[in-house]
Design a protein around this motif. Structure first.
Motif, PDB file in Angstrom:
ATOM      1  N   ASP B  29       0.828  -1.201   0.000  1.00 34.66           N
ATOM      2  CA  ASP B  29       0.000   0.000   0.000  1.00 34.66           C
ATOM      3  C   ASP B  29       0.867   1.258   0.000  1.00 34.66           C
ATOM      4  O   ASP B  29       0.640   2.192  -0.774  1.00 34.66           O
ATOM      5  N   SER B  54      -3.958 -12.231  -1.358  1.00 32.54           N
ATOM      6  CA  SER B  54      -5.263 -12.327  -0.689  1.00 32.54           C
ATOM      7  C   SER B  54      -6.025 -11.021  -0.909  1.00 32.54           C
ATOM      8  O   SER B  54      -5.547 -10.121  -1.603  1.00 32.54           O
ATOM      9  N   SER B  55      -7.184 -10.925  -0.286  1.00 34.06           N
ATOM     10  CA  SER B  55      -8.021  -9.734  -0.479  1.00 34.06           C
ATOM     11  C   SER B  55      -7.317  -8.476   0.009  1.00 34.06           C
ATOM     12  O   SER B  55      -7.546  -7.386  -0.493  1.00 34.06           O
ATOM     13  N   ALA B  56      -6.455  -8.624   0.997  1.00 27.52           N
ATOM     14  CA  ALA B  56      -5.729  -7.454   1.514  1.00 27.52           C
ATOM     15  C   ALA B  56      -4.851  -6.855   0.419  1.00 27.52           C
ATOM     16  O   ALA B  56      -4.777  -5.645   0.247  1.00 27.52           O
ATOM     17  N   GLY B  59      -7.074  -5.560  -2.371  1.00 23.57           N
ATOM     18  CA  GLY B  59      -7.744  -4.385  -1.833  1.00 23.57           C
ATOM     19  C   GLY B  59      -6.892  -3.123  -1.979  1.00 23.57           C
ATOM     20  O   GLY B  59      -7.425  -2.031  -2.189  1.00 23.57           O
ATOM     21  N   VAL B  60      -5.590  -3.286  -1.899  1.00 27.46           N
ATOM     22  CA  VAL B  60      -4.691  -2.138  -2.099  1.00 27.46           C
ATOM     23  C   VAL B  60      -4.932  -1.546  -3.488  1.00 27.46           C
ATOM     24  O   VAL B  60      -5.168  -0.349  -3.639  1.00 27.46           O
ATOM     25  N   ILE B  62      -7.494  -2.113  -5.582  1.00 26.65           N
ATOM     26  CA  ILE B  62      -8.891  -1.706  -5.734  1.00 26.65           C
ATOM     27  C   ILE B  62      -9.122  -0.310  -5.158  1.00 26.65           C
ATOM     28  O   ILE B  62      -9.817   0.518  -5.753  1.00 26.65           O
ATOM     29  N   SER B  63      -8.490  -0.051  -4.031  1.00 26.09           N
ATOM     30  CA  SER B  63      -8.730   1.234  -3.355  1.00 26.09           C
ATOM     31  C   SER B  63      -8.131   2.421  -4.104  1.00 26.09           C
ATOM     32  O   SER B  63      -8.473   3.571  -3.814  1.00 26.09           O
TER      33      SER B  63
END
Lengths: 125, 113
Positions: B29, B54-56, B59-60, B62-63
């Motif tokens: 991130d 993983s989603s974490a 998610g980086v 995606i955000s």
């Protein structure tokens, strides 16, 4: 943890594709328990149990933390919501629901259970 | 997880090796955040040596999709391994971001946006 799940799943005749996705779902469940349920406390304990009985795979993640998921339901819009809101939350739960047949959260006498169930089709011989 | 980067034609090229989970996603991130703060809006993510995400980790990315789009930029991911691509598909990301076979394809895409 991922290695542990991988080793257990190797004893079941499932495709590597499905095995990888189940490992991911368990990783997501455990991550939620560690981060949200136990505030990443390194002293907190988590127990992982895997059962495979009659083509039914059941994975139990147990802990004694304070985790109460804001929502346990499948939110089909979570990815777009994260994009729109520039956030990351909720994707783990989404993955758990997408991979597993059933995702349940229970609490009993200070013990929390996250139950992940998946019907494993019999292997084709 | 190991992250390295290179600048190619104003494109910020990130190369990830190893596994990205909740723990290592914090570093990822910061890496992406710093690239955007430096003014890069075309970000190539080379996943050739990415073994797991993983989603974490996803998610980086995606955000930051919306922020990059607002700056007329985008992500392009290349050389995804099958298990990593399966996670992209699971989240529907394969329809929301550009995915290429190799780095050159990603570069060609990002140069055109």
């Amino acid at each position: 943890m991922r290695e542990f799940v991988h080793n257990v799943l190797q004893e079941i005749e499932i495709s590597s594709e499905l095995s990888n996705l189940i490992i991911l779902a368990v990783d997501e469940a455990c991550t939620n328990v560690i981060i949200h349920g136990n505030n990443s406390n390194p002293k907190a304990l988590l127990k992982l149990e895997i059962q495979h009985i009659k083509n039914q795979l059941t994975i139990k993640v147990m802990d004694t933390g304070e985790y109460t998921p804001k929502s346990t339901k499948f939110d089909k819009n979570i990815v777009q919501n994260c994009i729109d809101n520039r956030s990351k939350g909720g994707l783990g739960l989404y993955i758990m629901h997408k991979v597993m047949d059933k995702v349940e959260f229970l609490s009993e006498e200070k013990l929390n259970f996250c139950l992940l169930s998946k019907k494993i089709p019999p292997s084709i011989i | 997880m190991k992250l390295t980067h290179e600048i190619i034609d104003k494109i910020f090229v990130i190369r990830i090796s190893g596994e990205v989970d909740a723990n290592s996603s914090l570093e990822l991130d910061k890496y992406v955040r710093d690239a955007i703060l430096k003014g890069y809006s075309a970000i190539l993510v080379n996943c050739k040596y990415l073994e797991y995400i993983s989603s974490a980790g996803l998610g980086v990315f995606i955000s930051y999709i919306d922020e990059l789009q607002n700056k007329k930029g985008a992500f392009s991911f290349c050389a995804l391994r099958t298990n990593v691509f399966d996670v992209f598909k699971l989240l529907g990301l394969s329809k929301l971001v550009h995915i290429a076979e190799n780095e050159q394809e990603s570069i060609d895409f990002l140069k055109r946006i």
